[in-house]
Write an enzyme that holds these catalytic residues in place. Sequence first.
Site, PDB file in Angstrom:
ATOM      1  N   SER A  42     -10.079  -0.298   6.950  1.00 61.14           N
ATOM      2  CA  SER A  42      -9.439  -0.130   5.643  1.00 61.14           C
ATOM      3  C   SER A  42      -8.741  -1.360   5.067  1.00 61.14           C
ATOM      4  O   SER A  42      -8.347  -1.354   3.906  1.00 61.14           O
ATOM      5  CB  SER A  42      -8.443   1.028   5.699  1.00 61.14           C
ATOM      6  OG  SER A  42      -9.122   2.249   5.581  1.00 61.14           O
ATOM      7  N   LYS A  93       0.849  -1.196   0.000  1.00 60.19           N
ATOM      8  CA  LYS A  93       0.000   0.000   0.000  1.00 60.19           C
ATOM      9  C   LYS A  93       0.883   1.244   0.000  1.00 60.19           C
ATOM     10  O   LYS A  93       1.922   1.273   0.677  1.00 60.19           O
ATOM     11  CB  LYS A  93      -0.915  -0.020   1.237  1.00 60.19           C
ATOM     12  CG  LYS A  93      -1.975   1.079   1.262  1.00 60.19           C
ATOM     13  CD  LYS A  93      -2.903   0.920   2.480  1.00 60.19           C
ATOM     14  CE  LYS A  93      -4.010   1.984   2.497  1.00 60.19           C
ATOM     15  NZ  LYS A  93      -4.891   1.840   3.670  1.00 60.19           N
ATOM     16  N   SER A 138      -9.809   1.964   2.728  1.00 53.59           N
ATOM     17  CA  SER A 138      -8.905   2.683   1.854  1.00 53.59           C
ATOM     18  C   SER A 138      -7.890   1.792   1.118  1.00 53.59           C
ATOM     19  O   SER A 138      -7.335   2.216   0.111  1.00 53.59           O
ATOM     20  CB  SER A 138      -8.158   3.732   2.674  1.00 53.59           C
ATOM     21  OG  SER A 138      -7.315   3.106   3.618  1.00 53.59           O
TER      22      SER A 138
END
Lengths: 484, 480
Positions: free
Chosen positions: A173, A74, A149
Site C-alpha cells: 500500500s 494518511k 491503499s
Amino acid sequence: MELYDLTIHELKDKLASREISVNELLDSFYKRIGGVEEKVKAYVTLTEKEARESAKELKAEFKGKLAGIPLAIKDNLSTEGIKTTCSSRILENYVPPYDATVVSRLKEAGAITLGKTNMDEFAMGSSTENSGFFPTRNPWDLERAPGGSSGGSAAAVAAGEAAGALGSDTGGSIRQPAAFCGVVGLKPTYGLVSRYGLVAFASSLDQIGPITKDVEDAAILLNVIAGHDPMDSTSVKMEIPDYTRFLKEDVQGMKIGLPREYFSMDFAAEVKESVLAGVQRLEEAGAKVEEVNLPSADYALAAYYIIAPAEASSNLARYDGVRYGYRSKKAHDVKEMFTNTRNEGFGDEVKRRIMLGTYALSSGYYDAFYLKAQKVRTMIKEDFDRLFYEYDLLISPTTPTTAFKIGEMTDPLEMYQADIFTVPVNIAGIPAISIPCGFDSNNLPIGLQIMGPHFGEGKIIQAAYTLEQILEIKDRRPELEVSV
Amino acid sequence: MTTEYEVIIGLEVHVQLATESKIFCDCSTEFGAEPNTHTCPVCLGLPGTLPVLNKKVVDYAIMAGLALNCEISEYSKFDRKNYFYPDLPKAYQISQYDLPLCQNGYIEIETGNGSKKIGITRIHMEEDAGKLVHEGSIDRSTGSLVDYNRTGVPLIEIVSEPDMRSPAEAREYLTQLKKILEYLGVSDCNMEEGSLRCDANVSIRPVGQEEFGTKTELKNMNSFKAVEKALEYEVERQKQVLARGEEVIQETRTWDDSLNKTISMRGKEEAHDYRYFPEPDLVPLEIDAEWVNEIRENLPELPLERKERFISDYGLPAYDAGVLTDSRDLADLFEECVQAYDDPKTVSNWIMGEFLRLVKEAGIEVAESKITGKLLAKMLRLMDDGTISSKIAKTVFEEMFKTGKDPETIVEEKGLKQISDEGKLEEIVDQIILANPNVVEDIKNGKDKAIGFLVGQVMKETRGKANPQLVNKLLREKIK
C-alpha cells in the site's frame, strides 16, 4: 520550479537560509491544493487552520529536522483533535483524542500537517477506489487510479500538494501507489516504525513509511519516524542509524538477485523492460547481478489473503456503534444495532475481507486455512533469509502493470494481483522501496522495487539513491491543468 | 431399585489480580470510582491503540501458579478471543488459549475421608471486560450505559480438573483456593465486588461407569454457598432427568438465587465460536528459570505451611492451628499477639472464642476489626496481674473491639478495676452473709455448692469487679 515542486531537502535548505518563510511555503502549497485538488482529490480533510497555527508556534531557529516542512498524513494515522476516518463511513466523524507515535515524532521535528489523505477504506485495496467517500485520481492521467491503499498520499506528493507524506503498507500500500504516481515509497522492516496510532488492518503486516519525491527525502523522513516506542510491543529496541549516511552513489561489488519466479510471470512487457534496464544500469555501476530462486513466492498471495483478512476480521470488530463513529438508527436491540451499524457503515471490500477472515478463523477451518497460511509464511521468510545470506538486495518490478483506469478493475481477484510483487515482502517482514525507473508509452511511471534483509534500509537507500542519480528522471512532474 | 450416581465437578475460577494498574495500560484498577474515569485510549480500544503487558501481572500469575503447584511455561503467548458485546471495547478479549502460563497443578483439600488432591489443569492471564448498567429495572429499561473502568483489569482463570465428587468438595476447593490467593496477596478475592467469580461444570454417572455423563455449565453464582446450592440443585435435577428416562442436555445454565434453581441460558448449538488466534500486537512471553526462581524465593508462607508451623512452634492443637490459619489476617493477629504475650494457647482461645464471635456478630472481615495483637496482649497481662477478672476481661474486650481503645484506658474510664482490697471486700461479704441466712445454713449443713451462689451475690454487688478467689476465701473463713 515552484516551491511546491521542490523536495524536502531543498525546502529545508531554503528555510534554513531564510530564503523563504514557512508561511510563504504554506501559501504555495495551499494555493497549489486550491488549483488541483478538485481534480486529484487526494485529501479527505485539509487542516489549513491548524497548519497556520503550527507555523506560528515554530521557533525561528529551525532546529527540528523537519522544521516548517509541510506534509500529508494518511487518514488511518491517529491525529489528536483532527478527524481520522480511514476513508470509511463508519469513522466519518471520529475525532481521536491522541496522536499516533509517528505523528508526534513529526510534530516534534517541526513538520506541519497540511491534511489527511484519502485511501482505500481501512487500507483495503490497490486503487483508492474503495474509499468510502470518493476515488483519488492519478496526477499523471486523471482517468487513471493512483494505486492504493495510500493513493491519496502518493497522488498528493506527485501533484505537488505536499512536500512528502506518510503512508502505510500491509501488502504493498505504499510501494504500489508510489509506483503508479512516479514517486518514492519505502516500506520499512516490520518493527522499525511504531504502529501505535496506526488504525490496524492486519497487525502482523502493517508498517508505516514515507512517500516522497526522491530517495534523500525518504531517508530524512525515516530518520524521524524510526525507533523503539514503549507503546508498541512489536517495535524493536535497537540503535537507529542515520539513514542519510547511505545517500552515496556506490553499488560497487553489491550482490543483487533477480527472483526468477517474478520475472517469469506474465506481466506488462514495458514494465519488465524498464526494470531490467534499471538493473543493467546498476550492473554497469559495479553491482553483481544474478538470477535467483524464490520458490515460495507463488504461495505468498494466497497466504496473504488468509492472514490479512483473519487479522482484519478481529481488528475491525470494534466498530460496533457503541462508543464512537457511525451508529445505525434502525435498531431495536443491541444485536440489531451491531449488525445494522456494520452493514451500513462498511463498504463492500471491507465486508468481503471481514467475511473471508471470519471464515478462515472459524472452528473446523482454522487448521486448513490460518495455520497453513502461517506455515507458508515461515517458508517465505526462510526463502528470503536464505537469499539474503548470499545477496545484499533483491530487485523486481513493484507492480505488474502501470496505473490502470478507474473503474477498469471489476473483479476483486484481478485487483489482488496488483500486489503480487509487493506482498511477499510484508509476509517476510523485510524492508523494500519503490522508485521510478521509467515511463511507459502512455507516459505513465514505472516502479522498480528493491528489497533488503531485515533492518537493511541503509543498503536499500544506497542502491536506490545510486540508481536515481543515474536515471536522472526524478525531476519529472505530471502536467496538471490548474483551475483558477 | 434406584441407580446410584457419582457426581463429577470441575470449576473455572476467575480472579482479579490486585495490581495497581491494568494489564495492558497504566490506568488504575481501583474499584468503585466514578464510571469511565479510569480509562484511556488503550483500554477503550480506540482505533490504532496497542496493548503493552504489565509485568506485575505476570509476576502475580506466576506466584499463583507456584502456590498451586503448577509448572510455569517457559514459553507462552496471548490470543484473541473474539465476540461482540457492548462491554468489550475491542470486540475481542486478550486471553491465553493453547499455551497458558501455568499448567498441571493441584490443591489439597480436606474431605470427610481425609485429604485429597484436586488437579489444576491450567492458569492463564486475561483482561476483564467492562460493566453494563441498565437504566431502571432490567425488563423495562429503555437504555444501557457502559462503565469501562473494569475493562483491562487483570484476571487469572484457574481451571480445575473434574476431580470433585460432591458440591461440598467444590466448596472446600474454593475455600482453600481463596485462602491461598489471599495469603499470596495477589487478589482480595471479594466475591461481592466480583474480584472472584466461579463457573462450574457438573455431570453425573452411574457408580462404576468410566465415561463421564453429559455436563452442564453453571454460571451466576455469587457466593461459595450459592455455588454449593446450585451444584446440589443441578445434581438433583440431572438425577431426575435420568430417572424420567430422558437425557441430560449439554447447555449453560444460570443460577437464580431468589428462586433457588438453575435456568437454561443457551444450548450447545448456540455456543460461541470465539475464533481464537495468536494476538499479533504482543510478543510471545518467554520466562526464564531465573525469573521463576526469584518469585519462588520470595513467596510468602502458605496456609498449610503456616498451620504446621503453628503446631510445631507454638504447641497448638491441630484444630486451633487450622482455625487460626484459615485467613492470613487471623494468623497475623495471633502471631502479633503471641510476640507480646508468650502463652499461645490462651491467645488462641481468645481469638477463636471471643474475637471470632464478635467478628461474626458484627458481620465484618477480620481485617476490619479494631483489635490488634498488642491490645489483646496488654489485656491479657491486666488479667494476669489481677487488675481485672476474667469476667471483666470480656467486657473490656468487647469495648476494645468496638473502639480500638487501650485496655488500661477502658478499665480506667469504666471503673472496672478488680477489688482485691480485703477490708473493702469483707464489708460486702458480711452484708451478703447477713442477707442470706438460709443459704449460710445450707452450707454449714454440707451443701458446699451453695457457696457459689454467695460468690455470685458479691460479684453482683460489686458489678463484677470483686476478685472472685478472694471472695471465695473470705466466705469460707466466715461461714466455717
